[in-house]
Design a protein around this motif. Structure first.
Motif, short mmCIF file in Angstrom:
data_model
loop_
_atom_site.label_atom_id
_atom_site.label_comp_id
_atom_site.label_asym_id
_atom_site.label_seq_id
_atom_site.Cartn_x
_atom_site.Cartn_y
_atom_site.Cartn_z
N TYR A 242 0.79 -1.23 0.00
CA TYR A 242 0.00 0.00 0.00
C TYR A 242 0.83 1.29 0.00
CZ TYR A 242 -3.88 -3.12 0.98
OH TYR A 242 -4.81 -4.13 0.89
N GLU A 245 4.15 0.73 -3.38
CA GLU A 245 3.57 0.64 -4.72
C GLU A 245 2.74 1.87 -5.09
OE1 GLU A 245 1.60 -3.07 -5.34
OE2 GLU A 245 3.38 -4.26 -4.89
N ASN A 246 2.39 2.68 -4.09
CA ASN A 246 1.66 3.93 -4.35
C ASN A 246 2.55 5.16 -4.16
OD1 ASN A 246 -1.29 3.16 -4.87
ND2 ASN A 246 -0.84 2.01 -3.01
N ASN A 247 3.86 4.91 -4.10
CA ASN A 247 4.85 5.99 -3.99
C ASN A 247 4.67 6.87 -2.75
OD1 ASN A 247 6.11 5.24 -6.47
ND2 ASN A 247 4.48 6.31 -7.58
N LEU A 248 4.22 6.28 -1.67
CA LEU A 248 4.07 7.01 -0.40
C LEU A 248 5.38 6.86 0.39
CD1 LEU A 248 0.42 5.99 0.57
CD2 LEU A 248 1.19 8.06 -0.62
N ILE A 304 -0.52 11.38 1.17
CA ILE A 304 -1.40 11.27 0.00
C ILE A 304 -1.82 12.67 -0.48
CG2 ILE A 304 -3.70 10.52 -0.77
CD1 ILE A 304 -3.39 8.11 1.11
N ASN A 307 1.14 14.49 -2.07
CA ASN A 307 1.68 13.78 -3.24
C ASN A 307 0.81 14.00 -4.46
OD1 ASN A 307 4.01 12.64 -2.37
ND2 ASN A 307 3.39 10.53 -2.66
#
Length: 308
Positions: A242, A245-248, A304, A307
Protein backbone atom coordinates in the motif's frame (compact mmCIF):
# COMPACT_ATOMS: atom_id res chain seq x y z
CA UNK A 1 -3.71 12.98 41.88
CA UNK A 2 -4.85 9.70 43.47
CA UNK A 3 -8.06 9.90 41.43
CA UNK A 4 -6.07 10.35 38.21
CA UNK A 5 -3.94 7.32 39.11
CA UNK A 6 -7.07 5.30 39.80
CA UNK A 7 -8.48 5.85 36.31
CA UNK A 8 -5.08 5.65 34.54
CA UNK A 9 -5.63 9.03 32.90
CA UNK A 10 -2.63 8.74 30.55
CA UNK A 11 -4.12 5.64 28.95
CA UNK A 12 -7.48 7.40 28.67
CA UNK A 13 -5.88 10.40 26.98
CA UNK A 14 -4.21 8.05 24.51
CA UNK A 15 -7.54 6.36 23.79
CA UNK A 16 -9.29 9.70 23.22
CA UNK A 17 -6.42 10.94 21.07
CA UNK A 18 -6.63 7.82 18.93
CA UNK A 19 -10.36 8.22 18.27
CA UNK A 20 -10.05 11.96 17.56
CA UNK A 21 -7.15 11.25 15.20
CA UNK A 22 -9.10 8.73 13.13
CA UNK A 23 -12.02 11.10 12.77
CA UNK A 24 -10.25 14.40 12.02
CA UNK A 25 -6.96 13.30 10.48
CA UNK A 26 -8.50 10.59 8.32
CA UNK A 27 -12.29 10.39 7.86
CA UNK A 28 -12.88 14.16 7.79
CA UNK A 29 -10.25 14.50 5.06
CA UNK A 30 -12.20 12.23 2.72
CA UNK A 31 -15.10 13.29 0.55
CA UNK A 32 -17.65 11.12 2.35
CA UNK A 33 -20.72 11.73 4.53
CA UNK A 34 -20.41 10.98 8.24
CA UNK A 35 -23.32 10.06 10.48
CA UNK A 36 -22.30 12.02 13.57
CA UNK A 37 -22.01 15.76 14.04
CA UNK A 38 -18.84 16.95 15.78
CA UNK A 39 -20.53 17.26 19.18
CA UNK A 40 -22.05 13.80 18.78
CA UNK A 41 -18.67 12.32 17.95
CA UNK A 42 -17.34 14.06 21.06
CA UNK A 43 -19.98 12.17 23.04
CA UNK A 44 -18.86 8.89 21.42
CA UNK A 45 -15.28 9.55 22.54
CA UNK A 46 -16.49 10.55 26.01
CA UNK A 47 -18.58 7.39 26.33
CA UNK A 48 -15.64 5.19 25.33
CA UNK A 49 -13.33 6.98 27.78
CA UNK A 50 -15.85 6.73 30.64
CA UNK A 51 -16.30 2.99 30.13
CA UNK A 52 -12.54 2.48 29.94
CA UNK A 53 -12.11 4.55 33.13
CA UNK A 54 -14.71 2.37 34.85
CA UNK A 55 -12.75 -0.69 33.73
CA UNK A 56 -9.56 0.69 35.29
CA UNK A 57 -11.39 1.45 38.54
CA UNK A 58 -12.86 -2.05 38.94
CA UNK A 59 -9.53 -3.57 37.93
CA UNK A 60 -7.73 -1.53 40.60
CA UNK A 61 -10.26 -2.62 43.22
CA UNK A 62 -9.61 -6.31 42.50
CA UNK A 63 -5.86 -5.84 41.99
CA UNK A 64 -4.96 -4.31 45.36
CA UNK A 65 -3.27 -7.48 46.61
CA UNK A 66 -1.24 -8.18 43.47
CA UNK A 67 -0.34 -4.51 42.90
CA UNK A 68 0.90 -4.28 46.49
CA UNK A 69 3.62 -6.74 45.42
CA UNK A 70 4.16 -5.83 41.76
CA UNK A 71 3.61 -2.04 41.82
CA UNK A 72 3.22 -0.79 45.40
CA UNK A 73 3.60 2.84 44.31
CA UNK A 74 0.56 2.49 42.03
CA UNK A 75 -1.83 1.22 44.73
CA UNK A 76 -4.54 3.83 45.30
CA UNK A 77 -7.43 1.95 46.94
CA UNK A 78 -7.10 2.31 50.71
CA UNK A 79 -4.57 5.13 50.36
CA UNK A 80 -6.75 8.21 50.12
CA UNK A 81 -9.61 6.58 48.18
CA UNK A 82 -11.77 4.05 50.01
CA UNK A 83 -13.08 0.91 48.36
CA UNK A 84 -16.66 2.18 48.77
CA UNK A 85 -15.81 5.45 47.01
CA UNK A 86 -14.11 3.51 44.23
CA UNK A 87 -17.17 1.29 43.74
CA UNK A 88 -19.47 4.35 43.62
CA UNK A 89 -17.17 5.94 41.05
CA UNK A 90 -17.18 2.73 39.02
CA UNK A 91 -20.99 2.60 38.97
CA UNK A 92 -21.27 6.30 38.07
CA UNK A 93 -18.79 6.04 35.20
CA UNK A 94 -20.53 2.97 33.77
CA UNK A 95 -24.04 4.41 34.02
CA UNK A 96 -22.96 7.66 32.35
CA UNK A 97 -20.98 5.88 29.61
CA UNK A 98 -23.82 3.47 28.76
CA UNK A 99 -26.43 6.29 28.91
CA UNK A 100 -24.43 8.33 26.38
CA UNK A 101 -24.12 5.25 24.18
CA UNK A 102 -27.90 4.74 24.38
CA UNK A 103 -28.45 8.40 23.40
CA UNK A 104 -26.10 8.15 20.39
CA UNK A 105 -27.67 4.89 19.24
CA UNK A 106 -31.07 6.57 19.13
CA UNK A 107 -29.66 9.67 17.39
CA UNK A 108 -28.44 7.51 14.49
CA UNK A 109 -31.69 5.50 14.59
CA UNK A 110 -29.92 2.29 15.55
CA UNK A 111 -31.18 1.67 19.14
CA UNK A 112 -29.80 -1.88 19.17
CA UNK A 113 -26.26 -0.46 18.94
CA UNK A 114 -26.61 0.54 22.62
CA UNK A 115 -26.03 -3.12 23.48
CA UNK A 116 -22.41 -2.65 22.37
CA UNK A 117 -21.76 -0.28 25.28
CA UNK A 118 -23.40 -2.67 27.73
CA UNK A 119 -21.25 -5.50 26.32
CA UNK A 120 -18.06 -3.43 26.75
CA UNK A 121 -18.94 -2.56 30.37
CA UNK A 122 -19.80 -6.21 31.11
CA UNK A 123 -16.59 -7.58 29.57
CA UNK A 124 -14.46 -5.10 31.56
CA UNK A 125 -16.19 -6.20 34.77
CA UNK A 126 -15.81 -9.91 34.03
CA UNK A 127 -12.20 -9.33 33.03
CA UNK A 128 -11.39 -7.75 36.40
CA UNK A 129 -13.29 -10.34 38.43
CA UNK A 130 -12.77 -13.58 36.50
CA UNK A 131 -11.29 -13.54 33.00
CA UNK A 132 -7.88 -12.12 33.91
CA UNK A 133 -7.27 -15.23 36.00
CA UNK A 134 -7.83 -17.48 32.99
CA UNK A 135 -4.67 -18.07 31.00
CA UNK A 136 -4.60 -16.25 27.61
CA UNK A 137 -8.35 -15.50 27.65
CA UNK A 138 -7.91 -12.37 29.79
CA UNK A 139 -5.14 -11.11 27.50
CA UNK A 140 -7.34 -11.76 24.47
CA UNK A 141 -10.31 -9.84 25.91
CA UNK A 142 -8.25 -6.73 26.78
CA UNK A 143 -6.68 -6.67 23.32
CA UNK A 144 -10.08 -7.18 21.70
CA UNK A 145 -11.62 -4.29 23.63
CA UNK A 146 -8.94 -1.92 22.33
CA UNK A 147 -9.77 -3.07 18.79
CA UNK A 148 -13.44 -2.37 19.45
CA UNK A 149 -12.56 1.25 20.30
CA UNK A 150 -11.35 1.55 16.68
CA UNK A 151 -14.20 -0.42 15.10
CA UNK A 152 -16.80 1.60 17.00
CA UNK A 153 -15.81 4.64 14.91
CA UNK A 154 -16.89 2.87 11.74
CA UNK A 155 -19.99 1.40 13.39
CA UNK A 156 -21.31 4.80 14.50
CA UNK A 157 -19.84 7.21 11.94
CA UNK A 158 -19.60 5.23 8.67
CA UNK A 159 -22.21 2.47 8.74
CA UNK A 160 -25.30 4.70 9.35
CA UNK A 161 -24.20 7.02 6.50
CA UNK A 162 -23.75 4.16 4.03
CA UNK A 163 -26.16 3.77 1.13
CA UNK A 164 -26.26 1.92 -2.19
CA UNK A 165 -24.36 4.70 -3.98
CA UNK A 166 -21.39 4.96 -1.60
CA UNK A 167 -21.30 1.40 -0.28
CA UNK A 168 -18.02 0.44 -1.99
CA UNK A 169 -16.28 3.63 -0.90
CA UNK A 170 -17.46 3.33 2.71
CA UNK A 171 -16.45 -0.33 2.78
CA UNK A 172 -12.89 0.62 1.80
CA UNK A 173 -12.66 3.13 4.64
CA UNK A 174 -14.13 0.63 7.09
CA UNK A 175 -11.53 -1.85 5.83
CA UNK A 176 -8.75 0.62 6.71
CA UNK A 177 -10.18 1.02 10.22
CA UNK A 178 -10.27 -2.78 10.46
CA UNK A 179 -6.58 -2.98 9.49
CA UNK A 180 -5.72 -0.60 12.33
CA UNK A 181 -8.01 -2.48 14.72
CA UNK A 182 -6.19 -5.74 13.93
CA UNK A 183 -2.81 -4.04 14.37
CA UNK A 184 -3.92 -2.64 17.74
CA UNK A 185 -5.17 -6.09 18.77
CA UNK A 186 -1.91 -7.86 17.88
CA UNK A 187 0.37 -5.34 19.60
CA UNK A 188 -1.79 -5.06 22.70
CA UNK A 189 -2.18 -8.85 22.96
CA UNK A 190 1.60 -9.24 22.99
CA UNK A 191 1.90 -6.39 25.50
CA UNK A 192 -0.59 -8.05 27.84
CA UNK A 193 1.51 -11.23 27.79
CA UNK A 194 4.67 -9.21 28.53
CA UNK A 195 2.87 -7.46 31.40
CA UNK A 196 1.95 -10.89 32.79
CA UNK A 197 5.66 -11.76 32.78
CA UNK A 198 6.42 -8.47 34.51
CA UNK A 199 3.74 -9.14 37.16
CA UNK A 200 4.69 -12.79 37.63
CA UNK A 201 5.60 -12.59 41.34
CA UNK A 202 2.44 -10.85 42.53
CA UNK A 203 0.18 -12.99 40.33
CA UNK A 204 1.84 -16.18 41.61
CA UNK A 205 1.33 -15.18 45.24
CA UNK A 206 -2.35 -14.54 44.54
CA UNK A 207 -2.81 -17.96 42.93
CA UNK A 208 -3.55 -16.64 39.44
CA UNK A 209 -3.14 -18.82 36.37
CA UNK A 210 -1.35 -16.63 33.85
CA UNK A 211 0.81 -18.00 31.03
CA UNK A 212 4.18 -17.26 32.76
CA UNK A 213 2.96 -19.08 35.88
CA UNK A 214 1.72 -22.07 33.86
CA UNK A 215 4.72 -22.60 31.56
CA UNK A 216 7.45 -20.35 32.97
CA UNK A 217 8.85 -16.92 32.12
CA UNK A 218 11.39 -18.13 29.55
CA UNK A 219 8.86 -20.07 27.47
CA UNK A 220 6.33 -17.23 27.66
CA UNK A 221 8.97 -14.76 26.44
CA UNK A 222 9.64 -17.05 23.47
CA UNK A 223 5.90 -17.11 22.69
CA UNK A 224 5.81 -13.30 22.84
CA UNK A 225 8.80 -13.24 20.49
CA UNK A 226 7.06 -15.59 18.06
CA UNK A 227 3.85 -13.57 18.18
CA UNK A 228 5.78 -10.32 17.53
CA UNK A 229 7.09 -11.76 14.26
CA UNK A 230 3.48 -11.90 12.94
CA UNK A 231 2.81 -8.12 13.04
CA UNK A 232 6.38 -7.48 11.87
CA UNK A 233 5.92 -9.52 8.68
CA UNK A 234 2.31 -8.30 8.25
CA UNK A 235 3.40 -4.65 8.48
CA UNK A 236 6.27 -5.29 6.07
CA UNK A 237 3.87 -6.74 3.48
CA UNK A 238 1.33 -3.97 4.13
CA UNK A 239 3.97 -1.27 3.59
CA UNK A 240 5.10 -2.89 0.32
CA UNK A 241 1.57 -3.32 -0.99
CA UNK A 242 0.00 0.00 0.00
CA UNK A 243 2.86 2.44 0.59
CA UNK A 244 5.74 1.56 -1.73
CA UNK A 245 3.57 0.64 -4.72
CA UNK A 246 1.66 3.93 -4.35
CA UNK A 247 4.85 5.99 -3.99
CA UNK A 248 4.07 7.01 -0.40
CA UNK A 249 7.73 7.36 0.50
CA UNK A 250 7.25 9.55 3.58
CA UNK A 251 4.74 7.05 5.02
CA UNK A 252 7.14 4.22 4.13
CA UNK A 253 10.05 5.88 5.94
CA UNK A 254 7.83 6.64 8.92
CA UNK A 255 6.59 3.05 9.15
CA UNK A 256 10.12 1.64 8.97
CA UNK A 257 11.53 4.10 11.51
CA UNK A 258 8.70 4.19 14.05
CA UNK A 259 6.93 0.83 13.73
CA UNK A 260 9.14 -1.83 12.14
CA UNK A 261 12.43 -0.75 13.76
CA UNK A 262 10.97 -0.71 17.31
CA UNK A 263 9.27 -4.05 16.62
CA UNK A 264 12.60 -5.52 15.52
CA UNK A 265 14.20 -4.04 18.65
CA UNK A 266 11.51 -5.73 20.77
CA UNK A 267 12.08 -9.08 19.05
CA UNK A 268 15.83 -8.88 19.65
CA UNK A 269 15.62 -7.66 23.25
CA UNK A 270 12.94 -10.04 24.52
CA UNK A 271 15.12 -12.97 23.47
CA UNK A 272 17.54 -12.16 26.29
CA UNK A 273 15.23 -10.39 28.78
CA UNK A 274 15.45 -11.79 32.30
CA UNK A 275 14.21 -9.44 35.02
CA UNK A 276 11.14 -7.34 35.78
CA UNK A 277 12.84 -4.08 34.79
CA UNK A 278 13.67 -5.41 31.31
CA UNK A 279 10.14 -6.68 30.73
CA UNK A 280 8.69 -3.37 31.92
CA UNK A 281 10.91 -1.61 29.38
CA UNK A 282 9.69 -3.93 26.62
CA UNK A 283 6.07 -3.31 27.63
CA UNK A 284 6.74 0.43 27.22
CA UNK A 285 8.31 -0.19 23.79
CA UNK A 286 5.13 -1.99 22.67
CA UNK A 287 3.02 0.90 23.95
CA UNK A 288 5.10 3.30 21.85
CA UNK A 289 4.79 1.03 18.81
CA UNK A 290 1.01 1.11 19.26
CA UNK A 291 1.03 4.91 19.57
CA UNK A 292 3.22 5.50 16.51
CA UNK A 293 1.32 2.86 14.56
CA UNK A 294 -1.97 4.67 15.17
CA UNK A 295 -0.32 8.03 14.44
CA UNK A 296 0.66 6.72 11.01
CA UNK A 297 -2.90 7.41 9.79
CA UNK A 298 -2.07 11.13 9.97
CA UNK A 299 1.24 10.65 8.16
CA UNK A 300 -0.43 8.59 5.41
CA UNK A 301 -3.22 11.14 4.96
CA UNK A 302 -0.74 14.02 4.67
CA UNK A 303 1.51 12.01 2.35
CA UNK A 304 -1.40 11.27 0.00
CA UNK A 305 -2.62 14.87 0.14
CA UNK A 306 0.72 16.46 -0.73
CA UNK A 307 1.68 13.78 -3.24
CA UNK A 308 -1.43 14.43 -5.27
Amino acid sequence: MKFLKLIRYKNLLLLAFMQVLFRYAFLKQQNIPLALADWQYGLLVLSTVLLAAAGYVINNIYDVATDSINKPADVVIGKGISETTAYNLYIGLNITGVAIGFLLSNIILRPMFASLFILIASLLYFYATTLKQIMILGNFVVALLLSVSVWIIGIFDLFPATNSENQAQMASFFSILTDYAIFAFMINFIREIVKDIEDHNGDYNQGMNTLPIAIGISRTAKIALGLAIIPFISCLLYIKTYFVENNLFIATFYAFAFVLAPLLYFIVKIFGAKNQKEFHHLSTVLKLILFFGILSILVITLNIKYNA
